[in-house]
Scaffold this motif. Structure first.
Motif, PDB file in Angstrom:
ATOM      1  N   GLU A 159      52.703  38.190  55.967  1.00 47.32           N
ATOM      2  CA  GLU A 159      51.476  38.670  55.345  1.00 47.32           C
ATOM      3  C   GLU A 159      51.729  38.974  53.874  1.00 47.32           C
ATOM      4  N   LYS A 161      49.598  41.192  50.921  1.00 49.96           N
ATOM      5  CA  LYS A 161      48.455  42.044  50.595  1.00 49.96           C
ATOM      6  C   LYS A 161      48.101  41.875  49.127  1.00 49.96           C
ATOM      7  N   VAL A 230      44.227  41.175  53.119  1.00 50.20           N
ATOM      8  CA  VAL A 230      45.564  40.833  53.607  1.00 50.20           C
ATOM      9  C   VAL A 230      45.516  39.389  54.085  1.00 50.20           C
ATOM     10  N   ASN A 339      42.524  38.920  56.682  1.00 44.68           N
ATOM     11  CA  ASN A 339      42.304  40.157  57.439  1.00 44.68           C
ATOM     12  C   ASN A 339      42.271  39.883  58.944  1.00 44.68           C
ATOM     13  N   ASN A 405      54.693  41.386  53.054  1.00 45.51           N
ATOM     14  CA  ASN A 405      55.066  42.039  54.311  1.00 45.51           C
ATOM     15  C   ASN A 405      55.717  40.986  55.204  1.00 45.51           C
ATOM     16  N   ASP A 409      56.295  44.278  61.706  1.00 49.82           N
ATOM     17  CA  ASP A 409      55.056  45.016  61.925  1.00 49.82           C
ATOM     18  C   ASP A 409      54.032  44.565  60.893  1.00 49.82           C
ATOM     19  N   ASP A 411      49.928  44.281  59.431  1.00 49.05           N
ATOM     20  CA  ASP A 411      48.651  45.004  59.392  1.00 49.05           C
ATOM     21  C   ASP A 411      47.634  44.360  60.334  1.00 49.05           C
ATOM     22  N   PHE A 412      47.654  43.041  60.416  1.00 53.34           N
ATOM     23  CA  PHE A 412      46.767  42.309  61.314  1.00 53.34           C
ATOM     24  C   PHE A 412      47.627  41.338  62.135  1.00 53.34           C
TER      25      PHE A 412
END
Length: 588
Positions: A159, A161, A230, A339, A405, A409, A411-412
């Motif tokens: 990811e 952001k 994201v 997202n 990222n 882990d 975010d989406f």
């Protein structure tokens, strides 16, 4: 969230009993300080033992660089120094001195932090970073950065952001344009001073319009994205093709061409960057011509335009080598998420990241120009050196800002089976036995480092074999040299003996020739007596010869039985032959 993934330390290298001094290209640069860690206080500069001899330096497992200089108006981001920049013809990688006795001078080492991040060397100098290598800030027009490990096979996800983008203006932005971001995947040949999708070596996704772009041709794809969004980046590549060991020109063969040097007080590998091929350049020219060509109707008022026949297009003859086909990777694809919402497949059947097969004639010419005596020089590598693949490729315009990222882990979090979603199966339920068929990109870094250390071990073993071959060759050469020296000495001894023999023979001949012999013209005409017959038969004893000699003025030689003439005998006073014969007969 910063991933905790790290790589294992490289395996211990066993020393070689008899090391060989490998030639290395060294550069002398100015003295500069270095900080080994990106966080904490900066230690005192290390004093290097020697800049000319790399072997006298400290053995490191982590690179000294880079050093960080904070930006005045944004202290979270830094300029990095004390490392090489991958631009132009060369690229750089951290190197560490091997222990004494190894066949290779240097080995691959890491630089802090030892995790998946943006590469310190493989980015534009106008892209500033945070100390963890995950935050990026732009300062100029479109500039790009690659991460520190490529994807060569498998399915991977990360990811990014968007902190500032989508046209938002930053404190440094000047003019009507704000900050923009392009994300995608790029190969080693993709330039860093332009955006992703500039050519066929990279595939991008634009924030402003949501278009996908490659070969500088935007095409409608997904929704636009802006600050706060994201973006999920997914890539799927087929299993890496294994090299044909019977084919010495197979581009899939693994071979590294790198030279350890001193660069600003750092030990680094200098590598000749993979060049862009003519086939991709020809494709770009074709795309530009086709996009700029428009159909313009001729004017009906000009009769000459209607009367003149259309000229046939000129025939272009191929003068250079035949263009090679651009192979693709079957069942490969790239997709993006905004997202957590899948935007579908953006690209399929990506171009193969391996080099095109080199022409035999060009390789022979390059091999002839390869090296000078005792100096190792750079050569174009037509094979895979382990760094080929597709890298996450991030392009920033003006003061755009993003944060990577790498997982695990997110975010989406994407679905466990991304391919099924891309194929149109939008089921949301998850079966109990269903497992994830993709990997977070943070797991790629330790794999890549293990691959590099495995290549180091392979080169070390090959170096040991080369050392043994070189020692055997030196031994054979020494034996041949000793034999040649022995033969030379034997030949010289024979020549000296022959010369001495010839000199001795010449001396004997000179001694024999120097003894004075009586001239046959001055000898007496009387035959000498036989020694066996006794002195009573001597003509001298009988008074025959002495009387004749005294008559013609001769004298008797006391040294022998011959009569030596003291003066020439007048030709008119010679005794007739018949008288001499009768005299000899009476005497007998």
């Amino acid at each position: 969230m910063l991933a905790e993934a790290g790589s294992s330390p490289p395996p211990d290298v066993q020393p070689v009993p008899q090391p060989s001094a490998s030639s290395s290209k060294k550069r002398k640069r100015g003295t500069a300080a270095a900080s080994p860690a990106p966080e904490g206080s900066t230690p005192a500069p290390e004093i290097l033992a020697s800049r000319a001899d790399l072997t006298s330096r400290k053995i490191l497992t982590i690179s000294r660089g880079p050093t960080f200089t904070p930006l005045g108006d944004d202290p979270e981001y830094f300029k990095t120094e004390m490392h090489g920049w991958n631009r132009g013809l060369h690229r750089y990688a951290p190197a560490g001195i091997n222990p004494p006795g190894c066949s290779q001078l240097c080995r691959t080492i890491e630089s802090n932090p030892t995790s998946y991040r943006v590469s310190w060397e493989d980015r534009s100098p106008f892209i500033h970073t945070t100390k963890d290598g995950l935050g990026l800030l732009g300062t100029k027009g479109f500039r790009s950065a690659r991460c520190n490990a490529p994807v060569r096979e498998g399915k991977w996800y990360l990811e990014v952001k968007i902190v500032r983008g989508g046209g938002d203006r930053g404190p440094r932005d000047v003019g009507s344009e704000g900050s923009h971001v392009r994300l995608g995947w790029g190969r080693r040949e993709a330039p860093l001073n332009g955006p992703v999708g500039l050519d066929g070596y990279s595939y991008g996704y634009r924030d402003k319009s949501g278009d996908k772009v490659t070969l500088s041709r935007p095409r409608p794809y997904g929704r636009p994205f802006a600050s706060g969004d994201v973006i999920g980046m997914y890539i799927s590549l087929p299993p890496r093709r294994q090299a044909d060991m019977k084919d010495p020109s197979d581009p899939a063969r693994i071979k590294r061409e790198r030279i350890p040097i001193d660069l600003r007080g750092q030990e680094v590998f200098e590598i000749l960057e993979y060049p862009q091929n003519k086939e991709m350049e020809a494709l770009m020219q074709f795309i530009k011509k086709s996009s700029n060509t428009t159909s313009v109707p001729s004017s009906a008022t000009k009769k000459s335009a209607l009367s003149k026949p259309e000229r046939p297009a000129p025939v272009v003859r191929q003068t250079g080598p035949t263009l090679r086909p651009l192979p693709t990777l079957p069942d490969s694809c790239i997709a993006f998420f905004v997202n957590g919402e899948c935007q579908g497949i953006a690209y399929e059947n990506l171009y193969d990241y391996l080099q095109l097969r080199a022409h035999d004639t060009s390789r022979k010419v390059k091999e002839k120009k390869r090296t000078r005596e005792g100096v190792k020089e750079h050569v174009n590598n037509p094979f895979d050196d382990g760094s080929l693949g597709y890298y996450p490729f991030i392009s920033l315009f003006n003061s755009a800002c993003v944060r990577i990222n790498p997982g695990p882990d997110f975010d989406f979090p994407p679905p466990l089976d991304i391919d099924s979603v891309l194929r149109g199966n939008n089921r949301m339920e998850v079966e109990e036995d269903e497992t994830r068929n993709w990997q977070p990109i943070c797991e790629r870094y330790p794999e890549y480092m293990q691959e590099q250390w495995a290549l180091d071990a392979l080169e070390e073993e090959e170096g040991k074999v080369e050392v043994a071959k070189l020692a055997e060759l030196h031994k054979v050469e020494a034996e041949k040299k000793a034999q040649r020296q022995k033969k030379r000495q034997e030949t010289e001894a024979r020549k000296a003996a022959k010369k001495a023999h010839l000199l001795a023979t010449e001396d004997d001949r000179f001694h024999v020739g120097s003894i004075s012999q009586p001239s046959p013209l001055r000898q007496s005409t009387v035959t000498p007596y036989l020694m066996d017959e006794g002195p009573e038969y001597s003509p001298i004893a009988n008074g025959l010869v002495s009387e004749q000699n005294s008559e013609y003025g001769g004298e008797t030689d006391p040294a022998g039985p011959y009569t030596r003439q003291s003066s020439p005998i007048p030709p008119d006073d010679l005794m007739p032959v018949d008288s001499v014969d009768s005299l000899i007969a009476d005497t007998v």
